[in-house]
Motif scaffolding. Sequence first.
Motif: not given
Ligand SMILES: Nc1ncnc2c1ncn2[C@@H]1O[C@H](COP(=O)(O)OP(=O)(O)OP(=O)(O)O)[C@@H](O)[C@H]1O
Length: 493
Positions: A37-38, A40-43, A84, A197, A393, A395, A397
């Motif tokens: 979780n976090g 960066g996948k969704s990013t 997501q 996951h 802000s 992720s 999870g």
């Molecule tokens: N709009 C935003 N503003 C600030 N921080 C952000 C923003 N979007 C994402 N983040 C941060 O970027 C990091 C990656 O987030 P992301 O959503 O890409 O994770 P993820 O791999 O998809 O996790 P999950 O499995 O929980 O969905 C996290 O630390 C999150 O807090």
Amino acid sequence: MIIEMKNIRKSFGSNDVLKDISFTLKGGEICALLGENGAGKSTLMNILGGVLPMDSGSLHIDGKQMAFSTPAESQAAGIAFIHQELNLINDLPIYENMFLGRELKTKTGSLDLAKMYKETEAIFKEMNVNLDPGMYVRDLDTSYKQIVEICRALMTKASIIIMDEPTTSLTDQEIKRVFAMMKMLKDQNVGIIFISHKLNEVLEVCTRYVVLRDGNLVAEGNVSEVTTNDLARFMVGFDVRTEPLVREKKLGPEVLRVEGFTSNQTFRDIHFSIKAGEIVGVTGLLGDGRSELFQSIFGAKKRISGKIYVNGKKATFKNTTQVIKEGIAYLPNNRKENAIIKDMNIIENASIATWPRFSKRGVINERKHQEIFAKQRKALSLKMGELTDSITSLSGGNQQKVVLAKWLAADPKVLILDNPTQGVDVGAKEDIYDIILKLADENIAIIVLSSEAPEIIRVCDRAIVMYHGVIQGEVAGEAMNEHNIMNLATGGQ
Ligand SMILES: Nc1ncnc2c1ncn2[C@@H]1O[C@H](COP(=O)(O)OP(=O)(O)OP(=O)(O)O)[C@@H](O)[C@H]1O
Ligand SMILES: [Mg+2]
């Protein structure tokens, strides 16, 4: 089609989420994108989907450099995105949602509702989905919303489909259907990025995997060459616990009993009880009525008959506030719509259920407030910035962990957790299981609603299996295995 993302960097403030990621996807591949979780996948996918700009790096499609500044541009390039956090409009019928942003028009320029309805009907038939396209989205349960989103992406005839945790609220049967569809698309040379996951799903449906950790791409390869344990290790950096959880069970007196619960359509004649310190699982397939039943017990949904006894005494609750006062807490299953409050920050979201404990006459004792939260934050290994950052802000999870923190802090007598580990990574799931066990040790009665049989088997003392709104059977001990649960869930004895 080949997509190449080269040397992608992305930071949010001082948080360097993607440090230097290069990622390639070819048509005909189903690539798992994995990470805690976090991670960066969704990013990364939001960059590909035109939702977020990259700080540096480049994107190439079939060798040609591209830049998407809006989701529409990404879509026009043949990329479909299942987000997501579901993206449907509650106040529109399903068939209009299916064509958001690419509405069909008649010759005179008005919306061609009839055609949109027909095409929706056709894809539902193909996917074996039993839904009336004219229903309003607001009347759909989360799993159906997820199915609608998936169908919507599938019908765009995209060359690349991004699926960001498409199966969190689905049960085995629908997941199988989605997988069959994915395999068919793969054979038609569509490229799919699959985020999940649930690592057994990855082994079942993906051909390749890519793992992100601490902003870097740390592992990639062919799925046929790894086990779920390998993938878990790549994600968290060490072996994730898999052995059965054992606990000293000492059950107290009965704390909650439900008799003859019946609603109009969703559940009928439900009887069960739970003791202090007991962990009871409730499972079944889509349409089993389990969420509606517990929403009704919690006072959030109507019933036509049924009695509740708390600590042996008959209770007459008029609303959820009274239910909470009696020490019954309920974590709902749809995080975005029912559980998080978007306008509040992280610590506020984590503590709205417990304000009275650290405030006096409306004045919040900040120190106490933060102390309570700090404990939860550590126990759940929350990945976050500042306490006062917006909940959105985080992720997906990590948002789920905050919602869980809220109810864990509430000190309930009966804790009802509906799909508590949705979107939570393998490592954090174990943390949550430990917390559930610890709370049971502290004499809290815990009810875990989940469609994942392995989860139920791992944490629960016994499992109630529902089928079309009735309790089909109950299993415990040796008999609580996937085979028996599936048998009952499909209407067997
Ligand atoms: N709009 C935003 N503003 C600030 N921080 C952000 C923003 N979007 C994402 N983040 C941060 O970027 C990091 C990656 O987030 P992301 O959503 O890409 O994770 P993820 O791999 O998809 O996790 P999950 O499995 O929980 O969905 C996290 O630390 C999150 O807090
Ligand atoms: Mg995510």
